[in-house]
Design a protein around this motif. Structure first.
Motif, short mmCIF file in Angstrom:
data_model
loop_
_atom_site.label_atom_id
_atom_site.label_comp_id
_atom_site.label_asym_id
_atom_site.label_seq_id
_atom_site.Cartn_x
_atom_site.Cartn_y
_atom_site.Cartn_z
N THR A 58 0.83 -1.20 0.00
CA THR A 58 0.00 0.00 0.00
C THR A 58 0.88 1.26 0.00
O THR A 58 1.86 1.35 0.75
CB THR A 58 -0.91 0.01 1.24
OG1 THR A 58 -1.77 -1.14 1.20
CG2 THR A 58 -1.77 1.26 1.29
N LEU A 59 0.56 2.21 -0.89
CA LEU A 59 1.24 3.50 -1.00
C LEU A 59 2.68 3.39 -1.50
O LEU A 59 3.43 4.36 -1.44
CB LEU A 59 1.22 4.26 0.34
CG LEU A 59 -0.17 4.51 0.96
CD1 LEU A 59 -0.03 5.21 2.30
CD2 LEU A 59 -1.04 5.33 0.01
N GLN A 60 3.05 2.22 -2.00
CA GLN A 60 4.41 2.01 -2.49
C GLN A 60 4.43 1.96 -4.02
O GLN A 60 3.43 1.63 -4.67
CB GLN A 60 4.98 0.71 -1.94
CG GLN A 60 5.03 0.65 -0.42
CD GLN A 60 6.01 1.63 0.16
OE1 GLN A 60 7.22 1.48 0.06
NE2 GLN A 60 5.49 2.69 0.77
N ASN A 61 5.59 2.27 -4.60
CA ASN A 61 5.80 2.12 -6.04
C ASN A 61 6.26 0.70 -6.32
O ASN A 61 7.36 0.30 -5.91
CB ASN A 61 6.86 3.13 -6.53
CG ASN A 61 6.36 4.55 -6.43
OD1 ASN A 61 5.25 4.86 -6.87
ND2 ASN A 61 7.18 5.43 -5.87
N ILE A 62 5.41 -0.05 -6.99
CA ILE A 62 5.65 -1.48 -7.20
C ILE A 62 5.86 -1.76 -8.68
O ILE A 62 5.03 -1.37 -9.51
CB ILE A 62 4.46 -2.32 -6.69
CG1 ILE A 62 4.07 -1.92 -5.27
CG2 ILE A 62 4.78 -3.81 -6.80
CD1 ILE A 62 5.16 -2.09 -4.26
N ALA A 63 6.94 -2.45 -9.00
CA ALA A 63 7.15 -2.95 -10.35
C ALA A 63 6.89 -4.45 -10.35
O ALA A 63 7.49 -5.19 -9.57
CB ALA A 63 8.57 -2.65 -10.83
N ILE A 64 5.98 -4.88 -11.22
CA ILE A 64 5.69 -6.31 -11.35
C ILE A 64 6.21 -6.76 -12.70
O ILE A 64 5.85 -6.21 -13.74
CB ILE A 64 4.19 -6.58 -11.23
CG1 ILE A 64 3.72 -6.24 -9.81
CG2 ILE A 64 3.87 -8.04 -11.57
CD1 ILE A 64 2.25 -6.42 -9.56
N VAL A 65 7.08 -7.76 -12.68
CA VAL A 65 7.68 -8.27 -13.91
C VAL A 65 6.92 -9.52 -14.33
O VAL A 65 6.82 -10.48 -13.57
CB VAL A 65 9.17 -8.60 -13.69
CG1 VAL A 65 9.79 -9.07 -15.01
CG2 VAL A 65 9.91 -7.40 -13.14
N GLY A 66 6.37 -9.49 -15.54
CA GLY A 66 5.64 -10.64 -16.07
C GLY A 66 4.20 -10.29 -16.40
O GLY A 66 3.69 -9.23 -16.01
N ALA A 67 3.55 -11.19 -17.14
CA ALA A 67 2.16 -10.98 -17.54
C ALA A 67 1.38 -12.28 -17.49
O ALA A 67 0.46 -12.50 -18.26
CB ALA A 67 2.10 -10.38 -18.95
N SER A 68 1.76 -13.16 -16.56
CA SER A 68 1.08 -14.43 -16.38
C SER A 68 -0.04 -14.27 -15.37
O SER A 68 -0.31 -13.17 -14.87
CB SER A 68 2.07 -15.49 -15.90
OG SER A 68 2.59 -15.09 -14.63
N ASN A 69 -0.70 -15.37 -15.02
CA ASN A 69 -1.77 -15.33 -14.02
C ASN A 69 -1.28 -14.74 -12.71
O ASN A 69 -1.95 -13.88 -12.12
CB ASN A 69 -2.30 -16.75 -13.78
CG ASN A 69 -3.39 -17.13 -14.75
OD1 ASN A 69 -4.44 -16.50 -14.80
ND2 ASN A 69 -3.14 -18.16 -15.54
N SER A 70 -0.12 -15.18 -12.23
CA SER A 70 0.36 -14.70 -10.94
C SER A 70 0.68 -13.21 -10.99
O SER A 70 0.39 -12.46 -10.05
CB SER A 70 1.59 -15.50 -10.49
OG SER A 70 2.60 -15.46 -11.49
N SER A 71 1.27 -12.76 -12.09
CA SER A 71 1.60 -11.34 -12.23
C SER A 71 0.35 -10.49 -12.28
O SER A 71 0.27 -9.43 -11.62
CB SER A 71 2.41 -11.11 -13.51
OG SER A 71 3.60 -11.86 -13.51
N VAL A 72 -0.64 -10.92 -13.04
CA VAL A 72 -1.88 -10.16 -13.18
C VAL A 72 -2.64 -10.11 -11.86
O VAL A 72 -3.15 -9.05 -11.45
CB VAL A 72 -2.74 -10.76 -14.31
CG1 VAL A 72 -4.16 -10.18 -14.29
CG2 VAL A 72 -2.08 -10.53 -15.65
#
Length: 324
Positions: A157-171
């Protein structure tokens, strides 16, 4: 260390390892399941709010009913189901015990763990693939803020998050964190969200990206991670983004070193698929069988609970013809 004598040693207490144990029990064999973590350790490490793609009846083992409140069961329901199957059938499972070595003997195998030694006629490996993440192999990946597993959204919460990937877990992670007040950016090496993403979730993530609630950089890669920012190579050039956490959900791989200890060969086509007989599930090492998702090598999307639970009966039927 005292040596125990077994007919069958099963390595891995996931759903398929449990299914193998049930088949051994039916036949009156002296067996033990060895698991280096908790019962169904991979499922335990799934995100807290995860919903399965499969319906509950496709996750059932040994025709034991799996009753779910919804058509698609949750992580907590699956944990309860496999726990009850294990305890109700009084299966012999040693948890938090790790196999360290194999040795072929005249009448089977010696299996050494960090707690026990076993002489066994047959070995079934059902260890899955969730323990070893595919690394980005970039500078800064060893920083504490870089994670390869996602549990829940609250810390972000309130953090800048980078998510790498576009699979089920990433989404799933991107949507959950966004809805808990995180500032989410997805870094995706391909040009679209993964086609295997759950059909009821895919439109949601696409809409959130199109409206700008979740930022996404397609055909892009992180090239370096720094304490408070990331460097991203995009089709339009290299950019720098503020960042508090990187959640790299880039997939996982089987423990190939463990398979090598057992003498199991892998395909040389880049997929590293273990060598086994698809009619018996016996590997290239006589007496060692493979069960579950580990059979897919790097093709971790090939085998699931629903299509590999039959491995248990296939293996047991073949062992029954050869065991003394």
């Amino acid at each position: 260390m005292k040596t125990e004598h077994k007919d069958v040693i099963i390595i891995g207490a996931g759903p398929i390892g449990i299914a193998c144990a049930l088949e051994c029990k039916k036949r009156g064999w002296n067996y033990t399941v060895i698991e280096k973590g908790a019962l169904t350790n991979s499922l335990y490490n799934y995100p807290l709010n995860m919903t399965f793609f499969s319906t509950s009846e496709k996750l059932e083992i040994d025709d034991i009913p799996f009753i779910s409140n919804n058509p698609k069961p949750t992580r907590s329901e699956a944990l309860e189901y496999y726990r009850r199957v294990t305890t109700s059938n009084q299966l012999h499972i040693n948890l938090f015990e790790e196999v360290q070595s194999f040795e072929k003997t005249a009448d089977g195998f010696t299996v050494i763990s960090d707690k026990n030694s076993y002489n066994t006629k047959k070995v079934i490996i059902a260890t899955g693939f969730y323990d070893i993440p595919n690394l980005l192999n970039i500078p800064g990946e060893n920083l504490p803020k870089v994670l390869h597993y996602y549990k829940e959204a609250h810390p972000y919460t309130l953090q800048n998050i980078a998510i790498v990937g576009a699979s089920n877990s990433s989404v799933d992670a991107a949507l959950e964190i966004y809805r808990k007040g995180g500032h989410v950016t997805m870094i995706i090496r391909n040009d679209t969200i993964g086609e295997r993403v759950k059909y009821w979730v895919r439109p949601d993530i696409i809409n959130r990206i199109e409206e700008g609630s979740i930022k996404a950089y397609f055909n892009s890669n992180i090239t370096e991670i720094k304490p408070n920012k990331i460097i991203v190579k995009t089709p339009n050039g290299t950019i720098t983004l503020p960042n508090d956490f990187v959640i790299a959900l880039t997939g996982y791989r089987p423990n190939f070193k463990f398979l090598a200890k057992a003498g199991i060969e892998l395909s040389t086509d880049g997929k590293q698929i273990p060598i086994y007989n698809s009619e018996t599930m016996e590997s290239n090492v006589e007496g060692i069988y493979l069960a579950g998702v580990i059979c897919g090598g790097l093709e971790t999307h090939k085998w699931f609970i629903e299509n590999s639970r039959v491995h248990a009966k296939t293996i047991a039927n073949h062992i029954e013809k050869t065991i003394n």
